[in-house]
Design a protein around this motif. Sequence first.
Motif, short mmCIF file in Angstrom:
data_model
loop_
_atom_site.label_atom_id
_atom_site.label_comp_id
_atom_site.label_asym_id
_atom_site.label_seq_id
_atom_site.Cartn_x
_atom_site.Cartn_y
_atom_site.Cartn_z
N LYS A 44 -6.81 10.55 -12.18
CA LYS A 44 -6.47 9.28 -11.89
C LYS A 44 -7.44 10.79 -10.48
O LYS A 44 -8.98 10.32 -9.76
CB LYS A 44 -4.97 9.90 -10.70
N ILE B 236 -10.06 0.62 -0.58
CA ILE B 236 -8.73 -0.35 -1.56
C ILE B 236 -8.39 -1.43 -0.45
O ILE B 236 -8.31 -1.16 0.13
CB ILE B 236 -8.04 1.39 -1.38
N ASN B 237 -8.08 -2.03 -1.71
CA ASN B 237 -7.27 -3.13 -1.52
C ASN B 237 -5.91 -2.78 -2.06
O ASN B 237 -6.00 -2.51 -3.31
CB ASN B 237 -7.75 -4.54 -2.01
N LEU B 238 -4.63 -3.39 -1.36
CA LEU B 238 -3.52 -3.43 -2.27
C LEU B 238 -3.58 -4.82 -2.27
O LEU B 238 -2.82 -5.98 -1.57
CB LEU B 238 -2.82 -2.76 -1.26
N THR B 239 -2.41 -5.66 -3.09
CA THR B 239 -1.99 -6.74 -3.61
C THR B 239 -0.84 -7.13 -3.58
O THR B 239 -0.94 -6.02 -5.33
CB THR B 239 -2.96 -7.44 -4.47
N CYS C 155 -11.31 10.71 -11.52
CA CYS C 155 -11.85 9.58 -11.19
C CYS C 155 -12.19 9.14 -9.83
O CYS C 155 -13.11 8.27 -9.55
CB CYS C 155 -11.37 8.22 -11.67
N GLY D 254 -0.62 -8.82 0.46
CA GLY D 254 -2.50 -7.88 0.55
C GLY D 254 -2.90 -8.14 1.75
O GLY D 254 -2.43 -8.10 2.81
N THR E 8 -0.26 -4.05 -7.38
CA THR E 8 -1.76 -3.82 -8.02
C THR E 8 -2.96 -3.61 -6.26
O THR E 8 -3.55 -3.94 -5.97
CB THR E 8 -2.89 -5.23 -8.48
N PRO E 9 -2.97 -1.63 -6.98
CA PRO E 9 -4.04 -1.29 -5.87
C PRO E 9 -5.64 -1.96 -6.57
O PRO E 9 -5.62 -1.62 -8.20
CB PRO E 9 -4.13 0.27 -5.67
N ALA E 10 -6.17 -2.12 -5.96
CA ALA E 10 -7.87 -1.92 -6.36
C ALA E 10 -9.07 -0.78 -5.40
O ALA E 10 -8.68 -0.97 -4.79
CB ALA E 10 -8.20 -3.26 -6.46
N ILE E 11 -9.76 -0.35 -6.24
CA ILE E 11 -10.73 0.25 -5.36
C ILE E 11 -12.08 -0.90 -6.01
O ILE E 11 -12.52 -0.59 -7.07
CB ILE E 11 -10.92 1.77 -5.75
N SER E 12 -13.02 -1.02 -4.36
CA SER E 12 -14.45 -1.59 -4.50
C SER E 12 -14.54 -0.19 -3.68
O SER E 12 -14.95 0.27 -3.00
CB SER E 12 -14.23 -2.55 -3.64
#
Length: 490
Positions: free
Chosen positions: A9, A318-321, A12, A140, A345-349
């Motif tokens: 991680k 970072i977005n968190l849903t 990444c 979110g 669901t974490p997401a990295i843009s």
Amino acid sequence: MPRQLITLKLACLSGVIFLAGCADMGGLAPFGQLRSEQTVAATASLAGVKPAPWPTNDWWRGLGDESLDTLIREAVKENPDMAAADARMRLAAAQAGSAEAALYPTLDAKASFPGTPFPDDFPKPFAGYTSAKQINLTAGYVFDLWGGQRAAWEAALGQQRATEVDGEAARLTLSTRVAQAYSDLAYAFASHDVAIADLDRAQKLLDLTRQRVDAGIDSLALLRQAESTQASAEQKKAQTAQRIESVRMQLAALLGQGPDRGLTIERPRALNAAELSVPENLPAELLGRRPDIVAARWRVEATRRNIDAAKAQFFPNINLTAVFGVMALKGADLLESRSRFGLVTPAISLPIFDGGRLRSNLAGRDADYDLAVAQYNKTLIGAFNEVAENLSQLRSLQTQLASQQRALSSAQQAWELSTQRYRNGVGGYLEVLVLQQALHQAEDRLAEIQNRRIDASINLVRALGGGYRADTPIALSAASADVQATTKEN
């Protein structure tokens, strides 16, 4: 958690940060330089006048006619331009509220109870049941790691404040327009008085000429000339009367009313012109006294924060849903613990290759900043020039007024003497006619100068801000100073 997974991680995340460097903002910076009041040379132009306090919010009371106060208050309440300014303020406030909302988490609720049954030949357990029923909450949150969303909110807030100050500028513009129209109405009445006096002189001259023609002293040609002069005076009287009605209609329009409202406006009193004076601390305080300068400064701040928001888009975020709820084939099963579910669901843009979209966006924000700075500098320079120009006009008109009063006195005496000579058979008709025209021009010129003095007084008040004062003067913030420093380096 296995150490290998943690290492993976971290690797990444390092790769994400490295790849983000592909979206390069190098070489982009604004060029605008904010002017300060110290850089605007105006000391000599503002010298030689006595000090005076700043105008008050009800500055028009100094003109000496209480009716004007009623008209201005009616205009501020009823004029459509003020309604439009209020609508723009509410729109800007709504946009700022929308930008602020992006800083907070979101929470949505959804319930679904479809009624479409599965066919009986579907495998169990679906056969014979309707589609799955569910109730869920979705939350979110966008982590504003680089402050971009906050910068966008602050930019919208700056635009809101600029729009609010624009409302003050609109009030100042409207009040000065009403005051100037009221002054024009006074001038129209004064011109009408001049026309009536000239008609009276022309009629007396016509009567005298008729007597001389009947006595065989003058010719019929001189009588026709006297009749022509009298007819021209009547025409001038009609023109000035129509001018009164026209200005009344203009005032009615400024009041946001129909032309009948103008018919009710009485003749103004003799208005007082301002003295030749300005505040002692004019250069230092004008920046906070002129609403257009304050609004322009807020727009500079707003565009600067837009630059910060555009820069933040170059970095990963970072977005968190999170979704929590219940789902079951039977409605009764929704209350069972086995029907519950949850998902985070974490997401990295991150920007990598975007065809230059981010650079173009940032370049556009830099250009917006330069435009805002240029408009601010233009407004600042224009403000000092307007003050100096109106002071120069007042100074000149003061001298012109004294000279014209002497000229009028001489013209009056000359006409009276020539009329007496003509009545006694010593002077000629043409001499009387020439001096009559000179007297008319002198009276008309005096009324014009007096009206121009009132206009210059009103314009000076507007140039000084009309009583406006910024609650919190906008100083050059540290962030703005950083933008200026970046500009100089580039």
